[in-house]
Design a protein around this motif. Structure first.
Motif, PDB file in Angstrom:
ATOM      1  N   VAL A 165     -45.727  12.959  -1.965  1.00 13.45           N
ATOM      2  CA  VAL A 165     -45.189  11.621  -1.664  1.00 13.45           C
ATOM      3  C   VAL A 165     -44.924  11.513  -0.167  1.00 13.45           C
ATOM      4  O   VAL A 165     -45.215  10.483   0.456  1.00 13.45           O
ATOM      5  N   ALA A 166     -44.419  12.575   0.431  1.00 11.93           N
ATOM      6  CA  ALA A 166     -44.153  12.576   1.881  1.00 11.93           C
ATOM      7  C   ALA A 166     -45.450  12.397   2.672  1.00 11.93           C
ATOM      8  O   ALA A 166     -45.461  11.696   3.697  1.00 11.93           O
ATOM      9  N   LYS A 167     -46.534  13.016   2.211  1.00 10.06           N
ATOM     10  CA  LYS A 167     -47.827  12.821   2.881  1.00 10.06           C
ATOM     11  C   LYS A 167     -48.222  11.349   2.839  1.00 10.06           C
ATOM     12  O   LYS A 167     -48.649  10.785   3.856  1.00 10.06           O
ATOM     13  N   LEU A 168     -48.100  10.737   1.671  1.00 10.59           N
ATOM     14  CA  LEU A 168     -48.437   9.315   1.554  1.00 10.59           C
ATOM     15  C   LEU A 168     -47.554   8.465   2.451  1.00 10.59           C
ATOM     16  O   LEU A 168     -48.012   7.496   3.058  1.00 10.59           O
ATOM     17  N   ALA A 169     -46.277   8.843   2.564  1.00  7.73           N
ATOM     18  CA  ALA A 169     -45.332   8.093   3.407  1.00  7.73           C
ATOM     19  C   ALA A 169     -45.684   8.207   4.887  1.00  7.73           C
ATOM     20  O   ALA A 169     -45.285   7.346   5.680  1.00  7.73           O
ATOM     21  N   ARG A 170     -46.410   9.250   5.243  1.00 10.53           N
ATOM     22  CA  ARG A 170     -46.865   9.420   6.632  1.00 10.53           C
ATOM     23  C   ARG A 170     -48.257   8.835   6.840  1.00 10.53           C
ATOM     24  O   ARG A 170     -48.825   8.946   7.931  1.00 10.53           O
ATOM     25  N   ALA A 176     -49.434   2.031  -0.448  1.00 11.52           N
ATOM     26  CA  ALA A 176     -48.968   3.354  -0.864  1.00 11.52           C
ATOM     27  C   ALA A 176     -47.952   3.901   0.129  1.00 11.52           C
ATOM     28  O   ALA A 176     -46.943   4.506  -0.266  1.00 11.52           O
ATOM     29  N   LEU A 177     -48.195   3.680   1.412  1.00 17.77           N
ATOM     30  CA  LEU A 177     -47.272   4.146   2.451  1.00 17.77           C
ATOM     31  C   LEU A 177     -45.880   3.536   2.255  1.00 17.77           C
ATOM     32  O   LEU A 177     -44.873   4.249   2.287  1.00 17.77           O
ATOM     33  N   VAL A 178     -45.814   2.246   2.027  1.00 13.34           N
ATOM     34  CA  VAL A 178     -44.525   1.559   1.857  1.00 13.34           C
ATOM     35  C   VAL A 178     -43.813   2.046   0.599  1.00 13.34           C
ATOM     36  O   VAL A 178     -42.623   2.360   0.628  1.00 13.34           O
ATOM     37  N   VAL A 179     -44.538   2.108  -0.512  1.00 14.49           N
ATOM     38  CA  VAL A 179     -43.930   2.551  -1.774  1.00 14.49           C
ATOM     39  C   VAL A 179     -43.497   4.011  -1.663  1.00 14.49           C
ATOM     40  O   VAL A 179     -42.418   4.381  -2.135  1.00 14.49           O
ATOM     41  N   ALA A 180     -44.300   4.834  -1.011  1.00 12.98           N
ATOM     42  CA  ALA A 180     -43.939   6.245  -0.829  1.00 12.98           C
ATOM     43  C   ALA A 180     -42.684   6.377   0.033  1.00 12.98           C
ATOM     44  O   ALA A 180     -41.795   7.180  -0.277  1.00 12.98           O
ATOM     45  N   GLN A 181     -42.594   5.605   1.110  1.00 15.61           N
ATOM     46  CA  GLN A 181     -41.395   5.643   1.952  1.00 15.61           C
ATOM     47  C   GLN A 181     -40.166   5.206   1.160  1.00 15.61           C
ATOM     48  O   GLN A 181     -39.105   5.833   1.249  1.00 15.61           O
ATOM     49  N   ASP A 182     -40.305   4.140   0.383  1.00 18.60           N
ATOM     50  CA  ASP A 182     -39.197   3.672  -0.457  1.00 18.60           C
ATOM     51  C   ASP A 182     -38.794   4.728  -1.481  1.00 18.60           C
ATOM     52  O   ASP A 182     -37.606   4.924  -1.761  1.00 18.60           O
ATOM     53  N   THR A 183     -39.785   5.409  -2.039  1.00 14.46           N
ATOM     54  CA  THR A 183     -39.516   6.435  -3.039  1.00 14.46           C
ATOM     55  C   THR A 183     -38.793   7.622  -2.426  1.00 14.46           C
ATOM     56  O   THR A 183     -37.839   8.152  -3.019  1.00 14.46           O
ATOM     57  N   LEU A 184     -39.227   8.039  -1.234  1.00 15.44           N
ATOM     58  CA  LEU A 184     -38.520   9.124  -0.550  1.00 15.44           C
ATOM     59  C   LEU A 184     -37.061   8.748  -0.315  1.00 15.44           C
ATOM     60  O   LEU A 184     -36.147   9.545  -0.580  1.00 15.44           O
ATOM     61  N   ASP A 185     -36.836   7.535   0.163  1.00 18.83           N
ATOM     62  CA  ASP A 185     -35.465   7.071   0.397  1.00 18.83           C
ATOM     63  C   ASP A 185     -34.675   7.037  -0.911  1.00 18.83           C
ATOM     64  O   ASP A 185     -33.525   7.464  -0.959  1.00 18.83           O
ATOM     65  N   PHE A 186     -35.283   6.529  -1.948  1.00 18.22           N
ATOM     66  CA  PHE A 186     -34.644   6.435  -3.258  1.00 18.22           C
ATOM     67  C   PHE A 186     -34.156   7.798  -3.728  1.00 18.22           C
ATOM     68  O   PHE A 186     -32.989   7.964  -4.090  1.00 18.22           O
ATOM     69  N   LEU A 218     -51.769   3.442  -6.415  1.00 16.47           N
ATOM     70  CA  LEU A 218     -51.862   2.792  -5.104  1.00 16.47           C
ATOM     71  C   LEU A 218     -52.512   3.668  -4.041  1.00 16.47           C
ATOM     72  O   LEU A 218     -52.676   3.228  -2.906  1.00 16.47           O
ATOM     73  N   VAL A 219     -52.865   4.886  -4.405  1.00 17.87           N
ATOM     74  CA  VAL A 219     -53.425   5.823  -3.418  1.00 17.87           C
ATOM     75  C   VAL A 219     -54.651   5.231  -2.737  1.00 17.87           C
ATOM     76  O   VAL A 219     -54.890   5.472  -1.555  1.00 17.87           O
ATOM     77  N   ALA A 220     -55.427   4.415  -3.433  1.00 19.79           N
ATOM     78  CA  ALA A 220     -56.615   3.795  -2.840  1.00 19.79           C
ATOM     79  C   ALA A 220     -56.252   2.626  -1.926  1.00 19.79           C
ATOM     80  O   ALA A 220     -57.129   2.071  -1.264  1.00 19.79           O
ATOM     81  N   GLN A 221     -54.973   2.265  -1.871  1.00 20.11           N
ATOM     82  CA  GLN A 221     -54.495   1.188  -0.995  1.00 20.11           C
ATOM     83  C   GLN A 221     -53.474   1.796  -0.032  1.00 20.11           C
ATOM     84  O   GLN A 221     -52.270   1.666  -0.236  1.00 20.11           O
ATOM     85  N   PRO A 222     -53.937   2.460   1.012  1.00 17.76           N
ATOM     86  CA  PRO A 222     -53.056   3.254   1.873  1.00 17.76           C
ATOM     87  C   PRO A 222     -51.857   2.497   2.445  1.00 17.76           C
ATOM     88  O   PRO A 222     -50.761   3.055   2.505  1.00 17.76           O
TER      89      PRO A 222
END
Length: 171
Positions: free
Chosen positions: A103-108, A35-45, A28-32
């Motif tokens: 992952v945190a970078k993607l979440a930001r 990717a942001l939403v999934v990364a935020q969810d992953t950090l929370d997870f 999903l990196v090419a879909q910022p």
């Protein structure tokens, strides 16, 4: 308060769903925006669920099953299994620690290089861990707790996943 046995069989259903989502993140990196939403969810997870799940298992489930296992082979088997599971918890946590900064970078919403091989490795290790717990350890825990239930009058065991809707709460 009498301890109620909990159905542990679906304990990892939510974990598996979140792992699957995490496994899709490198693609999903090419879909910022996605990717942001999934990364935020992953950090929370990982930050709020995985670590709490590990701590609860180690503190509550492992200790109570060790205390109730029959002396001899059963106790030694439980001891070896809980040591294995605890080591696997630390392995997952260590693998996550190496991936978390990207992952945190993607979440930001920042550009990041997320190692797809490392992500898939973590997903596989944790999936294998969950499968072992579900097929080997949790049925044994259930048998030990059920066998010793009649002798128990109080317990602090509340092994439940408030965030796992498939897991019924204790009665």
């Amino acid at each position: 308060m009498t301890m109620q046995l909990v159905d542990f069989s679906q304990c990892h259903a939510r974990i598996r769903a979140d792992l699957k989502k995490f496994g899709s993140l490198p693609g999903l990196v090419a879909q910022p925006a996605l990717a942001l939403v999934v990364a935020q969810d992953t950090l929370d997870f990982f930050r709020n669920k995985v670590f709490a799940h590990h701590a609860e298992e180690e503190r509550d489930l492992f200790s109570i099953v060790l205390a109730r296992a029959a002396q001899g082979a059963e106790l030694e088997g439980i001891r070896a299994t809980t040591q294995r599971l605890t080591q696997e918890h630390r392995q997952v946590e260590s693998m996550w620690a190496s991936l978390e900064p990207e992952v945190a970078k993607l979440a930001r919403g920042e550009a990041a290089h997320l190692d797809a091989t490392a992500v898939q490795s973590l997903v596989q290790v944790y999936s294998d861990h969950a499968t072992f717990e579900e097929t080997e350890f949790l049925p044994l825990c259930h048998a030990i707790l059920q066998r010793t239930q009649k002798d128990v009058t109080e317990s602090h065991l509340s092994h439940r996943m408030a965030w796992a809707p498939t897991m019924p709460a204790p009665l």
